[in-house]
Enzyme design. Structure first.
Site, PDB file in Angstrom:
ATOM      1  N   SER A 185       9.797   9.975   9.663  1.00  0.00           N
ATOM      2  CA  SER A 185       8.768  10.975   9.352  1.00  0.00           C
ATOM      3  C   SER A 185       9.278  12.307   9.889  1.00  0.00           C
ATOM      4  O   SER A 185      10.154  12.329  10.771  1.00  0.00           O
ATOM      5  CB  SER A 185       7.486  10.582  10.090  1.00  0.00           C
ATOM      6  N   TYR A 217       2.914   7.477  17.817  1.00  0.00           N
ATOM      7  CA  TYR A 217       3.553   7.466  16.496  1.00  0.00           C
ATOM      8  C   TYR A 217       4.842   8.293  16.543  1.00  0.00           C
ATOM      9  O   TYR A 217       5.904   7.844  16.105  1.00  0.00           O
ATOM     10  CB  TYR A 217       2.577   8.027  15.470  1.00  0.00           C
ATOM     11  N   LYS A 249       8.740   7.011  15.973  1.00  0.00           N
ATOM     12  CA  LYS A 249       9.618   7.536  14.914  1.00  0.00           C
ATOM     13  C   LYS A 249      10.846   8.224  15.525  1.00  0.00           C
ATOM     14  O   LYS A 249      11.933   8.133  14.980  1.00  0.00           O
ATOM     15  CB  LYS A 249       8.832   8.492  14.002  1.00  0.00           C
ATOM     16  N   ILE A 289       3.148   4.363   0.096  1.00  0.00           N
ATOM     17  CA  ILE A 289       4.509   4.720  -0.326  1.00  0.00           C
ATOM     18  C   ILE A 289       5.296   3.467  -0.741  1.00  0.00           C
ATOM     19  O   ILE A 289       5.995   3.465  -1.755  1.00  0.00           O
ATOM     20  CB  ILE A 289       5.238   5.473   0.819  1.00  0.00           C
ATOM     21  N   SER A 299      -1.450   8.432   0.796  1.00  0.00           N
ATOM     22  CA  SER A 299      -1.363   6.983   1.034  1.00  0.00           C
ATOM     23  C   SER A 299      -2.581   6.603   1.860  1.00  0.00           C
ATOM     24  O   SER A 299      -3.479   7.415   2.064  1.00  0.00           O
ATOM     25  CB  SER A 299      -0.080   6.645   1.805  1.00  0.00           C
ATOM     26  N   SER A 319       0.841  -1.205   0.000  1.00  0.00           N
ATOM     27  CA  SER A 319       0.000   0.000   0.000  1.00  0.00           C
ATOM     28  C   SER A 319       0.874   1.253   0.000  1.00  0.00           C
ATOM     29  O   SER A 319       2.054   1.201   0.361  1.00  0.00           O
ATOM     30  CB  SER A 319      -0.869  -0.054   1.274  1.00  0.00           C
TER      31      SER A 319
HETATM   32  N1  NAP Z   1       1.899   8.952   4.273  1.00  0.00           N
HETATM   33  C1  NAP Z   1       2.488   9.846   5.055  1.00  0.00           C
HETATM   34  O1  NAP Z   1       2.041  10.989   5.159  1.00  0.00           O
HETATM   35  C2  NAP Z   1       3.749   9.469   5.781  1.00  0.00           C
HETATM   36  C3  NAP Z   1       4.536  10.498   6.306  1.00  0.00           C
HETATM   37  C4  NAP Z   1       5.692  10.166   6.990  1.00  0.00           C
HETATM   38  C5  NAP Z   1       6.062   8.843   7.122  1.00  0.00           C
HETATM   39  N2  NAP Z   1       5.290   7.860   6.619  1.00  0.00           N
HETATM   40  C6  NAP Z   1       5.722   6.460   6.815  1.00  0.00           C
HETATM   41  O2  NAP Z   1       5.704   5.779   5.587  1.00  0.00           O
HETATM   42  C7  NAP Z   1       5.565   4.384   5.821  1.00  0.00           C
HETATM   43  C8  NAP Z   1       4.528   3.817   4.854  1.00  0.00           C
HETATM   44  O3  NAP Z   1       3.246   4.332   5.207  1.00  0.00           O
HETATM   45  P1  NAP Z   1       2.157   4.759   4.114  1.00  0.00           P
HETATM   46  O4  NAP Z   1       1.974   6.201   4.246  1.00  0.00           O
HETATM   47  O5  NAP Z   1       2.475   4.186   2.797  1.00  0.00           O
HETATM   48  O6  NAP Z   1       0.857   4.074   4.758  1.00  0.00           O
HETATM   49  P2  NAP Z   1      -0.044   2.858   4.283  1.00  0.00           P
HETATM   50  O7  NAP Z   1      -0.593   3.110   2.931  1.00  0.00           O
HETATM   51  O8  NAP Z   1      -0.993   2.606   5.383  1.00  0.00           O
HETATM   52  O9  NAP Z   1       0.972   1.625   4.181  1.00  0.00           O
HETATM   53  C9  NAP Z   1       1.493   1.019   5.335  1.00  0.00           C
HETATM   54  C10 NAP Z   1       2.142  -0.303   4.971  1.00  0.00           C
HETATM   55  O10 NAP Z   1       2.652  -0.899   6.184  1.00  0.00           O
HETATM   56  C11 NAP Z   1       2.234  -2.257   6.233  1.00  0.00           C
HETATM   57  N3  NAP Z   1       2.084  -2.718   7.601  1.00  0.00           N
HETATM   58  C12 NAP Z   1       1.256  -2.238   8.566  1.00  0.00           C
HETATM   59  N4  NAP Z   1       1.332  -2.990   9.667  1.00  0.00           N
HETATM   60  C13 NAP Z   1       2.240  -3.976   9.410  1.00  0.00           C
HETATM   61  C14 NAP Z   1       2.754  -5.072  10.142  1.00  0.00           C
HETATM   62  N5  NAP Z   1       2.348  -5.344  11.405  1.00  0.00           N
HETATM   63  N6  NAP Z   1       3.659  -5.875   9.552  1.00  0.00           N
HETATM   64  C15 NAP Z   1       4.068  -5.636   8.293  1.00  0.00           C
HETATM   65  N7  NAP Z   1       3.621  -4.630   7.546  1.00  0.00           N
HETATM   66  C16 NAP Z   1       2.716  -3.792   8.091  1.00  0.00           C
HETATM   67  C17 NAP Z   1       0.902  -2.280   5.480  1.00  0.00           C
HETATM   68  O11 NAP Z   1       0.656  -3.554   4.894  1.00  0.00           O
HETATM   69  P3  NAP Z   1      -0.306  -4.704   5.486  1.00  0.00           P
HETATM   70  O12 NAP Z   1      -1.536  -4.050   6.005  1.00  0.00           O
HETATM   71  O13 NAP Z   1      -0.517  -5.593   4.307  1.00  0.00           O
HETATM   72  O14 NAP Z   1       0.492  -5.379   6.543  1.00  0.00           O
HETATM   73  C18 NAP Z   1       1.173  -1.286   4.364  1.00  0.00           C
HETATM   74  O15 NAP Z   1       1.776  -1.933   3.267  1.00  0.00           O
HETATM   75  C19 NAP Z   1       5.187   4.248   7.298  1.00  0.00           C
HETATM   76  O16 NAP Z   1       6.350   3.852   8.027  1.00  0.00           O
HETATM   77  C20 NAP Z   1       4.793   5.653   7.697  1.00  0.00           C
HETATM   78  O17 NAP Z   1       4.999   5.903   9.051  1.00  0.00           O
HETATM   79  C21 NAP Z   1       4.145   8.141   5.942  1.00  0.00           C
END
Ligand code: NAP
Length: 339
Positions: free
Chosen positions: A190, A203, A207, A62, A239, A60
């Site tokens: 983050s 959170y 981080k 990023i 995301s 999903s």
């Molecule tokens: N989007 C933002 O604004 C933002 C900003 C700063 C940092 N980030 C960081 O970017 C990273 C990716 O997040 P995203 O924004 O792409 O969110 P997202 O769309 O919710 O994706 C999160 C991913 O993490 C996986 N995940 C969740 N729980 C898990 C577990 N217990 N074991 C293994 N995989 C797990 C999910 O897959 P499954 O559900 O299939 O396990 C999914 O593929 C995160 O570390 C987030 O903190 C995001």
């Protein structure tokens, strides 16, 4: 030319230069080392193409976009997360949009909280590809709840996924990198890993913990200059992070994820991640304005930053309490760049 005219021209040039710098800064969507690397540094297309890259959270957001862009560069991929069906969907799309073959992509289900499984997962990757060039610790979950209303179990879960799961996997992969004396460990932190905002205390803590850990690990790996540690700090990016966020209870879902379209395009964030990986940058900030500017204030004038944080934080809490997405009518970025 008279001396006065010469001085006036010089002043005009200096003002023009300062003006251009200001425009550049206002339009920036990354920190200065990152933007320099994008302009003058090594290109991902040259550096990453033959590598084996293991991405967690590849189902999903990023992580998903990251594997699409990596597949186009020709890297071999390991896709991990909990949802196998989603990983298969992502794998099929990678095969569609790139020249990769079935054997180049391994779908490897993995739960970051199931730490006992991480060693076997690492062996499986090595069995298939013989090496791991890059580990991207991307999987993670955010939070939308106030501390006073949140069960401690939520904090335990967030730390298990974002921090313990991430360092557990790193501990399994690192000996292999040390044996080869090369490798890249890339971790999704983050801007909330360096600053803070209400409704995400767990959170932010997880981080911040990643920052402390990976900065320290980098210093321990000083004898292995070819093993690099990169911390990626994005601001808001499109995301599913809000709809997948924790709330006050481990099993309760976010009721109103709101419209996330005002956030940075995922493709642009991922392109800048690839630049960071290709150039072995140690820490990068990826964000549109005004978040990036806000973050500079956090670094250089923290007390002033707190004035702004409290003002915006107040609005965030009010939105949240009235059932809106916390960031509704918060500030909006000035522009949208895509890849
Ligand atoms: N989007 C933002 O604004 C933002 C900003 C700063 C940092 N980030 C960081 O970017 C990273 C990716 O997040 P995203 O924004 O792409 O969110 P997202 O769309 O919710 O994706 C999160 C991913 O993490 C996986 N995940 C969740 N729980 C898990 C577990 N217990 N074991 C293994 N995989 C797990 C999910 O897959 P499954 O559900 O299939 O396990 C999914 O593929 C995160 O570390 C987030 O903190 C995001």
């Amino acid at each position: 030319m008279s001396w006065d005219l010469f001085l006036s021209l010089l002043l005009a040039c200096a003002l023009l230069y300062l003006g251009l710098l200001l425009v550049y800064f206002v339009r920036a969507d990354g920190d200065l080392t990152l933007l320099w690397a994008e302009w003058q540094g090594r290109r991902p297309e040259w550096e990453l193409s033959d590598m084996v890259v293991w991405v967690t959270g590849a189902s999903s957001g990023i992580g998903e976009e990251l594997v699409y862009q990596l597949s186009k560069l020709g890297t071999s991929l390991v896709l991990s997360s909990r949802k196998v069906n989603e990983l298969e969907r992502v794998k099929n799309k990678c095969l569609e949009i790139s020249n990769l073959k079935e054997k180049d992509i391994l779908v490897l289900p993995l739960d970051l909280t199931d730490r006992n499984s991480h060693e076997a997962a690492t062996k499986r990757v090595l069995q298939q590809f013989g090496q791991i060039d890059i580990l991207v610790n991307n999987g993670g979950r955010s939070q939308r709840s106030l501390f006073e209303e949140t069960d401690l179990d939520v904090y335990k879960e967030i730390m298990e996924i974002n921090f313990m799961g991430t360092i557990s996997l790193t501990k399994c992969v690192l000996p292999h990198m040390i044996e080869r004396k090369q490798g890249k460990i890339v971790t999704m932190s983050s801007l909330m890993g360096l600053a803070a905002a209400p409704l995400g205390s767990g959170y932010c803590a997880s981080k911040h913990a990643l920052h402390g850990f990976f900065n320290s690990l980098r210093s321990e790996l000083v004898m292995y200059p070819e093993i690099t540690v990169t911390n990626i700090c994005p601001g808001p990016v499109q995301s599913n992070i809000v709809q997948n966020a924790f709330t006050e209870k481990v099993s309760k879902k976010v009721e109103n994820p709101g419209n996330q379209h005002y956030k940075m395009a995922t493709s642009r964030c991922v392109r800048l991640m690839l630049v960071s990986m290709a150039n072995d940058l140690k820490e990068v900030w990826i964000s549109e304005q005004p978040y990036l500017f806000f973050f500079y204030i956090w670094q250089y004038a923290p007390t002033w930053a707190w004035w702004l944080t409290n003002k915006l934080g107040h609005r965030r809490i009010e939105n949240f309490k009235s059932g809106l997405d916390a960031d509704s009518s918060y500030f909006r970025p000035m522009k949208k760049k895509s890849n």
